[in-house]
Each structure stands twice: as C-alpha cells, then as structure tokens.
Design a protein around this motif. Structure first.
Motif, PDB file in Angstrom:
ATOM      1  N   ASN A  14       7.799  -7.690 -15.585  1.00 40.41           N
ATOM      2  CA  ASN A  14       6.418  -8.151 -15.497  1.00 40.41           C
ATOM      3  C   ASN A  14       6.305  -9.568 -16.049  1.00 40.41           C
ATOM      4  O   ASN A  14       6.786  -9.862 -17.144  1.00 40.41           O
ATOM      5  N   LEU A  15       5.668 -10.451 -15.283  1.00 36.36           N
ATOM      6  CA  LEU A  15       5.402 -11.818 -15.704  1.00 36.36           C
ATOM      7  C   LEU A  15       3.935 -12.133 -15.494  1.00 36.36           C
ATOM      8  O   LEU A  15       3.253 -11.484 -14.692  1.00 36.36           O
TER       9      LEU A  15
ATOM     10  N   GLU B 191      18.280  -9.885  -6.563  1.00 39.12           N
ATOM     11  CA  GLU B 191      17.431 -10.259  -5.435  1.00 39.12           C
ATOM     12  C   GLU B 191      16.068  -9.599  -5.593  1.00 39.12           C
ATOM     13  O   GLU B 191      15.980  -8.408  -5.922  1.00 39.12           O
ATOM     14  N   VAL B 192      14.998 -10.369  -5.355  1.00 34.33           N
ATOM     15  CA  VAL B 192      13.645  -9.825  -5.449  1.00 34.33           C
ATOM     16  C   VAL B 192      13.374  -8.947  -4.229  1.00 34.33           C
ATOM     17  O   VAL B 192      13.444  -9.412  -3.091  1.00 34.33           O
ATOM     18  N   ILE B 193      13.073  -7.681  -4.481  1.00 39.04           N
ATOM     19  CA  ILE B 193      12.796  -6.719  -3.402  1.00 39.04           C
ATOM     20  C   ILE B 193      11.295  -6.565  -3.176  1.00 39.04           C
ATOM     21  O   ILE B 193      10.827  -6.517  -2.043  1.00 39.04           O
ATOM     22  N   HIS B 194      10.525  -6.480  -4.273  1.00 48.32           N
ATOM     23  CA  HIS B 194       9.066  -6.399  -4.188  1.00 48.32           C
ATOM     24  C   HIS B 194       8.453  -7.338  -5.215  1.00 48.32           C
ATOM     25  O   HIS B 194       9.006  -7.529  -6.308  1.00 48.32           O
ATOM     26  N   MET B 195       7.305  -7.913  -4.864  1.00 46.95           N
ATOM     27  CA  MET B 195       6.521  -8.746  -5.772  1.00 46.95           C
ATOM     28  C   MET B 195       5.079  -8.259  -5.675  1.00 46.95           C
ATOM     29  O   MET B 195       4.447  -8.369  -4.620  1.00 46.95           O
ATOM     30  N   VAL B 196       4.564  -7.699  -6.755  1.00 48.51           N
ATOM     31  CA  VAL B 196       3.276  -7.005  -6.729  1.00 48.51           C
ATOM     32  C   VAL B 196       2.390  -7.508  -7.868  1.00 48.51           C
ATOM     33  O   VAL B 196       2.848  -7.654  -9.002  1.00 48.51           O
TER      34      VAL B 196
ATOM     35  N   ILE C 141       2.185 -10.076 -12.732  1.00 48.37           N
ATOM     36  CA  ILE C 141       2.953  -9.815 -11.512  1.00 48.37           C
ATOM     37  C   ILE C 141       4.214  -9.041 -11.847  1.00 48.37           C
ATOM     38  O   ILE C 141       4.947  -9.386 -12.768  1.00 48.37           O
ATOM     39  N   LYS C 142       4.440  -7.977 -11.084  1.00 47.74           N
ATOM     40  CA  LYS C 142       5.648  -7.159 -11.246  1.00 47.74           C
ATOM     41  C   LYS C 142       6.681  -7.527 -10.198  1.00 47.74           C
ATOM     42  O   LYS C 142       6.383  -7.542  -9.004  1.00 47.74           O
ATOM     43  N   PHE C 143       7.889  -7.832 -10.664  1.00 49.50           N
ATOM     44  CA  PHE C 143       9.016  -8.060  -9.774  1.00 49.50           C
ATOM     45  C   PHE C 143       9.932  -6.840  -9.816  1.00 49.50           C
ATOM     46  O   PHE C 143      10.276  -6.349 -10.886  1.00 49.50           O
ATOM     47  N   ILE C 144      10.304  -6.343  -8.642  1.00 48.47           N
ATOM     48  CA  ILE C 144      11.272  -5.254  -8.529  1.00 48.47           C
ATOM     49  C   ILE C 144      12.512  -5.841  -7.874  1.00 48.47           C
ATOM     50  O   ILE C 144      12.448  -6.367  -6.761  1.00 48.47           O
TER      51      ILE C 144
ATOM     52  N   VAL D 139       3.858   0.875   3.475  1.00 48.65           N
ATOM     53  CA  VAL D 139       4.029  -0.195   2.491  1.00 48.65           C
ATOM     54  C   VAL D 139       4.344  -1.516   3.194  1.00 48.65           C
ATOM     55  O   VAL D 139       3.785  -2.568   2.856  1.00 48.65           O
ATOM     56  N   LEU D 140       5.220  -1.474   4.185  1.00 48.97           N
ATOM     57  CA  LEU D 140       5.578  -2.690   4.917  1.00 48.97           C
ATOM     58  C   LEU D 140       4.417  -3.233   5.736  1.00 48.97           C
ATOM     59  O   LEU D 140       4.422  -4.397   6.148  1.00 48.97           O
ATOM     60  N   ASN D 141       3.414  -2.382   5.953  1.00 50.18           N
ATOM     61  CA  ASN D 141       2.226  -2.793   6.701  1.00 50.18           C
ATOM     62  C   ASN D 141       1.022  -2.994   5.788  1.00 50.18           C
ATOM     63  O   ASN D 141      -0.122  -2.957   6.260  1.00 50.18           O
ATOM     64  N   GLY D 142       1.271  -3.186   4.473  1.00 51.54           N
ATOM     65  CA  GLY D 142       0.203  -3.574   3.567  1.00 51.54           C
ATOM     66  C   GLY D 142      -0.513  -2.447   2.873  1.00 51.54           C
ATOM     67  O   GLY D 142      -1.687  -2.607   2.504  1.00 51.54           O
ATOM     68  N   LEU D 143       0.132  -1.297   2.685  1.00 53.83           N
ATOM     69  CA  LEU D 143      -0.507  -0.178   1.986  1.00 53.83           C
ATOM     70  C   LEU D 143      -1.021  -0.608   0.620  1.00 53.83           C
ATOM     71  O   LEU D 143      -2.122  -0.241   0.215  1.00 53.83           O
ATOM     72  N   ASN D 144      -0.210  -1.367  -0.108  1.00 52.00           N
ATOM     73  CA  ASN D 144      -0.639  -1.904  -1.399  1.00 52.00           C
ATOM     74  C   ASN D 144      -1.159  -3.313  -1.174  1.00 52.00           C
ATOM     75  O   ASN D 144      -0.390  -4.249  -0.981  1.00 52.00           O
ATOM     76  N   GLN D 145      -2.484  -3.474  -1.204  1.00 56.86           N
ATOM     77  CA  GLN D 145      -3.059  -4.781  -0.905  1.00 56.86           C
ATOM     78  C   GLN D 145      -2.759  -5.815  -1.984  1.00 56.86           C
ATOM     79  O   GLN D 145      -3.043  -7.006  -1.809  1.00 56.86           O
ATOM     80  N   ASN D 146      -2.158  -5.377  -3.087  1.00 54.40           N
ATOM     81  CA  ASN D 146      -1.778  -6.312  -4.145  1.00 54.40           C
ATOM     82  C   ASN D 146      -0.319  -6.753  -4.045  1.00 54.40           C
ATOM     83  O   ASN D 146       0.157  -7.482  -4.907  1.00 54.40           O
ATOM     84  N   GLU D 147       0.382  -6.305  -3.004  1.00 56.98           N
ATOM     85  CA  GLU D 147       1.769  -6.732  -2.836  1.00 56.98           C
ATOM     86  C   GLU D 147       1.817  -8.046  -2.070  1.00 56.98           C
ATOM     87  O   GLU D 147       1.066  -8.262  -1.120  1.00 56.98           O
TER      88      GLU D 147
END
Length: 233
Positions: free
Chosen positions: A84-85, A120-125, A152-155, A203-211
C-alpha cells in the motif's frame, strides 16, 4: 449467434488444481476442463502446468473447434506481494486537471516499479480516497474538494514466475493476455471457486471501479480514469 472469437479463455493454476474455461459474452461458462493435483504442490513445479497443456490443449481446441491463441491466467501463489502506498494532490483552488492526476499516477507506478525490485505489477487498486480530511470509498461520492489523498494497493508477482508461466504457454503458441491474482478475486462478495473465471472476466471488465487499467500495457494513458473522473467535466 455468438461467434467463438467472442469467447474469452481463462486458465487457473494453483496448488490443488489446474482449470481451463471459456467464458462467453453473457459471462457464462461455455466449456470447462479441470485437473486435480494429487500432491499438494506449488505452482513453482511448472511441470504440472506443462503436463496439463501437453495432455489437454489439443483436445480443448478440438472441442472448441478453434485454436487458443491468447489466454487470461489466474494464478494462486503465496509469493504475491501486496503493498500500500499513498499519494497527495493539492488543487489550491485550481480547476481539477485529469491529465495532471493521470500523470501523477503513472509516475507513482513508475517509481514503485523502480524500487520494488524483481516484481511485476499485476493489479493497481485505489483503496481509499481522503478528500479535505474526509474518507470516501469511491471518488464519485465527492462533491467538493481541495486536497485529495489516495491510498493505492499494488499486487505484484515475481518477474521470474511471470516469465516462466509465459514461456510455458508460448510453447503452445498461446499468448498470456492478462495475469489475475486469485487472492484478489476472493475479495469480491460473489466469489466462489466454481465462479472464479467468471469473476476474473468481470474484473477485467471493470468490476472494481477503483482498479486502474493502463491502456495497451502502456504508461502513456490510463483508460480507467476517462470514465472514472468524467463527472468532473
């Protein structure tokens, strides 16, 4: 009639099973092939994944009556890194500037990648929005603002693991389109193992609108924010 080219392919790989599924445009499972792994094993034993592809990919393509050219890879691995940053933006009475905020987020990701090492950054939320000292779960809830702080969370996943996975798929002329963290999918309320590919597709289609999604794997544009901040215009 739904054309096969409209289907999206997902390959789940984890310690207990490997599963291939085709998802149609209605977000339903059209085809599924699953193999249980007898011995609890890490994905680091890549022989299991390669054996699955060797034994089943041609039968899968025969059943689909088409080649699998690209795939979305759902990975269950305990070596994912969650960080988290925070970033702050002070408007100082200046009208909100989408391009400036986009640039700040691109810069944040670039700096993070430079310091995180071989990951490698996989998700940025975006986890939290703090505006003028008040916390919000979604930026669309905000009407007045002067200062914005984003948590912001980096996975992330080790680049060597990513490379090894891509190399195995490339032997069968399959490109990895996206990598999705299985643990991240489990955060969604409708998640179940049976629906993991469906949730991944959403998820790839924007399920999390904060991603945050970067267009075409590029850091020049963040397509997510064109929709996300449209209410400021």
């Amino acid at each position: 009639m739904i054309k096969l080219k409209d289907y999206k392919f997902f390959l789940f790989t984890g310690p207990t099973n490997i599963k291939f599924e085709a998802i149609d445009v209605n977000n339903e499972i059209y085809f599924s092939k699953k193999n249980l792994i007898d011995n609890s094993s890490s994905i680091e034993n890549l022989d299991i994944l390669e054996k699955f592809l060797k034994n089943h990919i041609f039968d899968i393509e025969k059943n689909l009556n088409n080649y699998v050219k690209d795939i979305n890879l759902v990975v269950d691995h305990n070596d994912f890194l969650f960080v988290n940053l925070s970033m702050k933006y002070n408007f100082d009475g200046i009208k909100f500037n989408l391009n400036r905020l986009n640039s700040l987020l691109v810069e944040l990701k670039s700096q993070f990648k430079n310091t995180i090492g071989n990951f490698e950054v996989i998700h940025m939320v975006i986890n939290k929005f703090i505006v003028d000292g008040k916390m919000y779960s979604q930026l669309t809830e905000i009407t007045n603002y002067d200062k914005i702080c984003l948590e912001i969370k980096f996975i992330c996943l080790n680049r060597s693991i990513v490379k090894n996975l891509k190399d195995i798929l490339s032997k069968y002329q399959i490109m990895v389109r996206n990598i999705i963290c299985y643990a991240y999918l489990k955060e969604f309320k409708d998640f179940s193992d049976r629906k993991s590919s469906i949730i991944a597709h959403k998820v790839l289609n924007g399920l999390n609108q904060n991603e945050i999604f970067f267009s075409n794997k590029s850091t020049k544009n963040i397509s997510f924010f064109e929709k996300f901040f449209s209410f400021f215009n």
